[in-house]
Design a protein around this motif. Structure first.
Motif, PDB file in Angstrom:
ATOM      1  N   TRP A 129       0.842  -1.198   0.000  1.00  0.00           N
ATOM      2  CA  TRP A 129       0.000   0.000   0.000  1.00  0.00           C
ATOM      3  C   TRP A 129       0.878   1.249   0.000  1.00  0.00           C
ATOM      4  N   ILE A 130       0.530   2.191  -0.863  1.00  0.00           N
ATOM      5  CA  ILE A 130       1.213   3.486  -0.906  1.00  0.00           C
ATOM      6  C   ILE A 130       0.307   4.577  -0.333  1.00  0.00           C
ATOM      7  N   GLY A 131      -0.954   4.525  -0.693  1.00  0.00           N
ATOM      8  CA  GLY A 131      -1.884   5.564  -0.273  1.00  0.00           C
ATOM      9  C   GLY A 131      -2.060   6.614  -1.350  1.00  0.00           C
ATOM     10  N   ARG A 132      -2.884   7.572  -1.073  1.00  0.00           N
ATOM     11  CA  ARG A 132      -3.188   8.596  -2.063  1.00  0.00           C
ATOM     12  C   ARG A 132      -2.044   9.595  -2.178  1.00  0.00           C
ATOM     13  N   VAL A 133      -1.579   9.791  -3.398  1.00  0.00           N
ATOM     14  CA  VAL A 133      -0.534  10.775  -3.690  1.00  0.00           C
ATOM     15  C   VAL A 133      -1.027  11.647  -4.829  1.00  0.00           C
ATOM     16  N   ASP A 134      -0.916  12.954  -4.675  1.00  0.00           N
ATOM     17  CA  ASP A 134      -1.375  13.891  -5.705  1.00  0.00           C
ATOM     18  C   ASP A 134      -0.278  14.128  -6.741  1.00  0.00           C
ATOM     19  N   TYR A 135      -0.055  13.131  -7.562  1.00  0.00           N
ATOM     20  CA  TYR A 135       1.000  13.233  -8.580  1.00  0.00           C
ATOM     21  C   TYR A 135       0.749  14.400  -9.531  1.00  0.00           C
ATOM     22  N   HIS A 136      -0.515  14.692  -9.783  1.00  0.00           N
ATOM     23  CA  HIS A 136      -0.851  15.765 -10.722  1.00  0.00           C
ATOM     24  C   HIS A 136      -0.383  17.127 -10.213  1.00  0.00           C
TER      25      HIS A 136
END
Length: 568
Positions: free
Chosen positions: A502-509
């Motif tokens: 699991w990484i979780g939510r990341v805002d790559y944008h």
């Protein structure tokens, strides 16, 4: 060509060889041990495509080699620069990609003196490449570069390593000993004598099929293959770098040959009585050949004799380049005039596959058209496929599950326009592949679809894309972690091990915006296409961060679990 010429240092000879041999671009990351070559490339027509990591540079060279069918050239510095290049070299070797890796190394006089970045490099890489070369004499640098490029591109293509010690590059060669060799080799060994036997087997078959792989692509056999299947009405499937060599839109091309792809591939593999393998291998993709019926007759054509019969007994092994062999088969059919008879004979078989193609898509259609949120990754793949609908469009795929979903979906209309890592299953290829594709095809739209995990490997190549003016659109299927591993653990162990999956939510944008790119967040399936439209309108490098369903299990995850990759 041989001549003698004055030269300031070995590095100048290296640069002159690269120029004379027609190298357009070198994918690289600078370092002290290769600075002498940089010095003499500075005022040439060769472009230095510098990246943020050596791994990315060699991945770019690999993609370039695949698309152009000529060696991609990568250049890295000694020690850690060299070791950073090893993963893409392994990927290129398993994919049979023409590539030359030039690496600096500590000077000959400094070996074993605890000099900076000292290591024995050639023995490490030798098992991984087609040939490992080390040049110790400045007079021979030109020869070695010529040799490396010839070896990489002739026969079955593959990566070649060339090591150049830095003190040798800085030495002045003796002019009388310099040979400027530039041998142009057009290597297409063909065994045309087997063509009549292949045609005889075809005439005796009722349900023949062709699988055209990377060997057909490197042979540039697309026109011949299309003409041959049209003459005979034999259905064709494509694989690996052969995807698109006959367009998926052609009525006799039933798209990808993998059984997990929705369509006719599985039914054809189970039912064929004659398999003609053209530049493709009996790998994991075909359960090492066991997916085909034991009674099926097999013709395997490959330019590499050792590949014939690997994992599967072959009734007619043929060592040959594919293009001239198919051309000879066309000539024989025309001479005998039996094309119409074969067309009539196999018409029913083609209709059976057409129906299987329809039936095989029924279940997939529900996923391709899913209205659910979080977004089904097959819906995302279909939206990308539908939007990237021009023959010149290039799609790259990266990631575990994401590559599987895209491989199950992508319609490939032209050879060299679909790139993924291949059998090595290497993550992190995506952004470098897309950058290389845009460099080589500046007028084409280039879209990468990648997983969120794989995005992290070479994330700073977004900056390379922006700095080098290579506007690509990157679509991230964000399922919050390492989906293929997570799901295979669930199937194998009954649960996923949270640490490591699991990484979780990341805002790559948002992360690419400070670099000069444009970001989009998509959480509903109906917003995918508008985001793609807007991204390509910007003319900038864009990241579309798409939140996809983390519970969806791909056939790739199932296969990984069934392979017993984890013990209980």
């Amino acid at each position: 060509m041989e001549c003698q010429a004055e030269c300031k240092m070995g590095a100048q000879l290296a640069a002159e060889a690269l120029v004379d041999l027609g190298v357009e671009v070198i994918f690289t990351l600078s370092g002290g041990h290769i600075t002498p070559i940089y010095q003499f490339l500075e005022d040439t027509d060769i472009k230095l495509m510098d990246t943020r990591h050596e791994q990315a540079a060699v991945f770019m060279a690999e993609a370039y080699g695949r698309m152009t069918r000529k060696p991609g050239i990568a250049m890295v510095t000694a020690g850690p620069g060299f070791t950073n290049a090893l993963t893409p070299i392994a990927n290129a070797r398993l994919s049979n990609t023409p590539l030359v890796l030039i690496s600096g190394v500590v000077g000959i006089e400094s070996v074993d003196k605890l000099d900076l970045q000292d290591m024995r490099q050639a023995p490490v890489i030798e098992p991984m490449v087609k040939k490992a070369l080390v040049c110790h004499h400045p007079e021979r640098v030109y020869e070695y570069i010529d040799m490396a490029m010839r070896i990489a591109s002739t026969g079955r293509p593959g990566p070649v390593y060339l090591e150049l010690p830095v003190d040798m590059l800085n030495c002045k060669p003796e002019a009388a000993k310099v040979k400027r060799l530039a041998t142009q080799v057009e290597c297409r060994p063909a065994d045309l004598s087997k063509a009549p036997a292949i045609l005889e087997m075809i005439e005796q078959a009722n349900t023949p099929m062709i699988i055209a792989g990377s060997g057909a692509w490197y042979s540039d056999a697309g026109d011949e293959l299309q003409k041959f299947v049209e003459m005979t009405n034999i259905p064709i499937f494509t694989s690996t770098q052969g995807r698109g060599i006959v367009s998926d839109d052609h009525p006799l091309c039933f798209e990808g040959s993998l059984a997990i792809r929705p369509g006719a591939a599985m039914m054809a593999s189970f039912s064929t009585d004659l398999l003609i393998m053209l530049g493709s291998r009996f790998s994991l993709y075909y359960i090492f050949g066991d997916i085909f019926p034991p009674t099926c007759k097999i013709v395997q054509v490959d330019i590499e004799p050792q590949e014939l019969g690997h994992n599967k007994a072959v009734d007619l092994p043929v060592t040959s380049d594919i293009k001239p062999l198919i051309a000879e088969m066309i000539r024989l059919v025309e001479e005998k005039g039996n094309g119409a008879a074969m067309q009539e004979k196999y018409a029913g078989w083609v209709k059976t596959l057409e129906q299987a193609n329809i039936d095989g898509r029924v279940e997939a259609n529900a996923q391709w058209e899913s209205p659910e949120s979080p977004i089904h990754p097959m819906r995302l793949a279909r939206e990308v496929d539908n939007f990237m609908n021009l023959e010149s469009d290039i799609v790259c795929a990266d990631g575990g599950d994401t590559s599987v979903w895209m491989g199950m979906t992508r319609t490939v209309r032209k050879g060299g326009t679909y790139l993924d890592s291949g059998l090595y299953g290497c993550l992190g290829v995506g952004i470098p592949y897309a950058n290389a594709a845009k460099f080589h095809n500046p007028d084409s739209r280039v879209c990468l679809i990648t997983g969120d995990g794989s995005t992290g490997f070479n994330f700073m190549e977004f900056e390379t894309s922006i700095r080098k003016g290579l506007p690509i659109v990157v679509v991230i299927s964000n399922d919050l972690g390492w989906g293929m591993i997570r799901h295979s653990q669930e199937l194998r162990l009954g649960h996923a091990i949270e640490d490591g999956t699991w990484i979780g939510r990341v805002d790559y944008h948002k992360m690419i915006e400070p670099l000069g790119g444009v970001g989009f967040l998509v959480e509903k399936p109906e917003d995918i296409r508008p985001a793609l439209e807007e991204a390509f309108k910007t003319g900038k490098t864009c990241c579309i961060n798409v939140m996809t369903d983390p519970t969806t299990i791909s056939p790739g995850s199932t296969a990984l679990a069934n392979l017993g990759a984890y013990s209980v």
